[in-house]
Write a protein that holds these residues in place. Structure first.
Motif, PDB file in Angstrom:
ATOM      1  N   LEU A  48       4.063  15.932  17.437  1.00 40.39           N
ATOM      2  CA  LEU A  48       5.356  15.110  17.475  1.00 40.39           C
ATOM      3  C   LEU A  48       6.654  15.783  17.960  1.00 40.39           C
ATOM      4  CD1 LEU A  48       4.910  12.512  14.527  1.00 40.39           C
ATOM      5  CD2 LEU A  48       4.902  12.115  16.981  1.00 40.39           C
ATOM      6  N   VAL A  49       6.665  17.285  17.516  1.00 39.30           N
ATOM      7  CA  VAL A  49       8.006  17.943  17.849  1.00 39.30           C
ATOM      8  C   VAL A  49       8.063  18.082  19.600  1.00 39.30           C
ATOM      9  CG1 VAL A  49       8.971  20.173  18.026  1.00 39.30           C
ATOM     10  CG2 VAL A  49       8.252  19.141  15.675  1.00 39.30           C
ATOM     11  N   PRO A  50       7.045  18.333  20.222  1.00 38.34           N
ATOM     12  CA  PRO A  50       7.260  18.405  21.653  1.00 38.34           C
ATOM     13  C   PRO A  50       7.335  17.051  22.330  1.00 38.34           C
ATOM     14  CG  PRO A  50       5.046  19.394  21.009  1.00 38.34           C
ATOM     15  CD  PRO A  50       5.767  19.035  19.989  1.00 38.34           C
ATOM     16  N   PHE A  51       6.551  16.121  21.695  1.00 35.33           N
ATOM     17  CA  PHE A  51       6.824  14.662  22.214  1.00 35.33           C
ATOM     18  C   PHE A  51       8.006  14.233  22.081  1.00 35.33           C
ATOM     19  CE2 PHE A  51       6.486  10.091  21.413  1.00 35.33           C
ATOM     20  CZ  PHE A  51       5.940   9.681  22.896  1.00 35.33           C
ATOM     21  N   VAL A  52       8.669  14.280  20.957  1.00 33.91           N
ATOM     22  CA  VAL A  52      10.034  13.645  20.919  1.00 33.91           C
ATOM     23  C   VAL A  52      11.068  14.365  21.707  1.00 33.91           C
ATOM     24  CG1 VAL A  52      11.836  13.422  19.110  1.00 33.91           C
ATOM     25  CG2 VAL A  52       9.522  12.968  18.551  1.00 33.91           C
ATOM     26  N   ILE A  53      11.178  15.782  21.962  1.00 32.82           N
ATOM     27  CA  ILE A  53      11.730  16.350  22.829  1.00 32.82           C
ATOM     28  C   ILE A  53      11.659  15.808  24.185  1.00 32.82           C
ATOM     29  CG2 ILE A  53      12.610  18.573  23.780  1.00 32.82           C
ATOM     30  CD1 ILE A  53      11.726  19.930  20.988  1.00 32.82           C
ATOM     31  N   ALA A  54      10.467  15.632  24.649  1.00 30.24           N
ATOM     32  CA  ALA A  54      10.041  15.419  26.085  1.00 30.24           C
ATOM     33  C   ALA A  54      10.801  13.918  26.088  1.00 30.24           C
ATOM     34  CB  ALA A  54       8.650  15.510  26.452  1.00 30.24           C
ATOM     35  N   ALA A  55      10.359  13.084  25.168  1.00 32.22           N
ATOM     36  CA  ALA A  55      10.964  11.675  25.265  1.00 32.22           C
ATOM     37  C   ALA A  55      12.427  11.524  25.251  1.00 32.22           C
ATOM     38  CB  ALA A  55      10.240  10.797  24.159  1.00 32.22           C
ATOM     39  N   SER A  56      13.038  12.246  24.679  1.00 24.80           N
ATOM     40  CA  SER A  56      14.585  12.133  24.623  1.00 24.80           C
ATOM     41  C   SER A  56      15.071  12.776  26.025  1.00 24.80           C
ATOM     42  CB  SER A  56      14.979  12.965  23.410  1.00 24.80           C
ATOM     43  OG  SER A  56      14.849  14.406  23.515  1.00 24.80           O
ATOM     44  N   ILE A  57      14.434  13.692  26.628  1.00 28.32           N
ATOM     45  CA  ILE A  57      14.924  14.327  27.900  1.00 28.32           C
ATOM     46  C   ILE A  57      14.675  13.343  28.879  1.00 28.32           C
ATOM     47  CG2 ILE A  57      14.491  15.955  29.639  1.00 28.32           C
ATOM     48  CD1 ILE A  57      13.948  18.019  27.425  1.00 28.32           C
ATOM     49  N   TRP A  58      13.541  12.450  28.878  1.00 26.99           N
ATOM     50  CA  TRP A  58      13.058  11.717  29.878  1.00 26.99           C
ATOM     51  C   TRP A  58      14.109  10.463  29.788  1.00 26.99           C
ATOM     52  CZ3 TRP A  58       8.440  11.474  32.845  1.00 26.99           C
ATOM     53  CH2 TRP A  58       8.259  10.542  33.653  1.00 26.99           C
ATOM     54  N   ILE A  59      14.323   9.927  28.575  1.00 27.05           N
ATOM     55  CA  ILE A  59      15.330   8.774  28.346  1.00 27.05           C
ATOM     56  C   ILE A  59      16.714   9.104  28.956  1.00 27.05           C
ATOM     57  CG2 ILE A  59      16.065   7.356  26.653  1.00 27.05           C
ATOM     58  CD1 ILE A  59      13.699   7.337  25.201  1.00 27.05           C
ATOM     59  N   ARG A  60      17.003  10.319  28.464  1.00 33.13           N
ATOM     60  CA  ARG A  60      18.370  10.689  28.723  1.00 33.13           C
ATOM     61  C   ARG A  60      18.593  10.799  30.395  1.00 33.13           C
ATOM     62  NH1 ARG A  60      19.050  15.663  26.304  1.00 33.13           N
ATOM     63  NH2 ARG A  60      19.159  14.380  24.229  1.00 33.13           N
ATOM     64  N   ALA A  61      17.507  11.573  30.932  1.00 33.73           N
ATOM     65  CA  ALA A  61      17.467  11.529  32.693  1.00 33.73           C
ATOM     66  C   ALA A  61      17.687   9.858  33.202  1.00 33.73           C
ATOM     67  CB  ALA A  61      16.479  12.307  32.926  1.00 33.73           C
TER      68      ALA A  61
END
Length: 71
Positions: A48-61
């Motif tokens: 979940l750690v890399p998934f949450v980081i990737a999802a937050s970057i994706w949503i922010r972008a």
């Protein structure tokens, strides 16, 4: 930093960060008894750690791109 430098950093940096993250995970699994006793919980956290980081970057972008197109 221009866009070519950012892209090169992304292409080179992302696999390196992934290798370091996997190495840390394996080292923790070998050295920590609590992680070995609770494999489902520790595995879920490890995934979940890399998934949450990737999802937050994706949503922010995506939000940034959406705001630029609607102005």
């Amino acid at each position: 930093m221009n866009s070519d430098d950012k892209f090169a950093l992304l292409v080179i940096g992302t696999p390196m960060i992934g290798l370091i993250y996997c190495g840390i995970g394996i080292a923790l699994m070998v050295s920590n008894e609590t992680i070995r006793e609770h494999p489902l919980i520790s595995g879920a956290i490890f995934i979940l750690v890399p998934f949450v980081i990737a999802a937050s970057i994706w949503i922010r972008a995506s939000a940034k791109a959406y705001n630029h197109t609607n102005k």
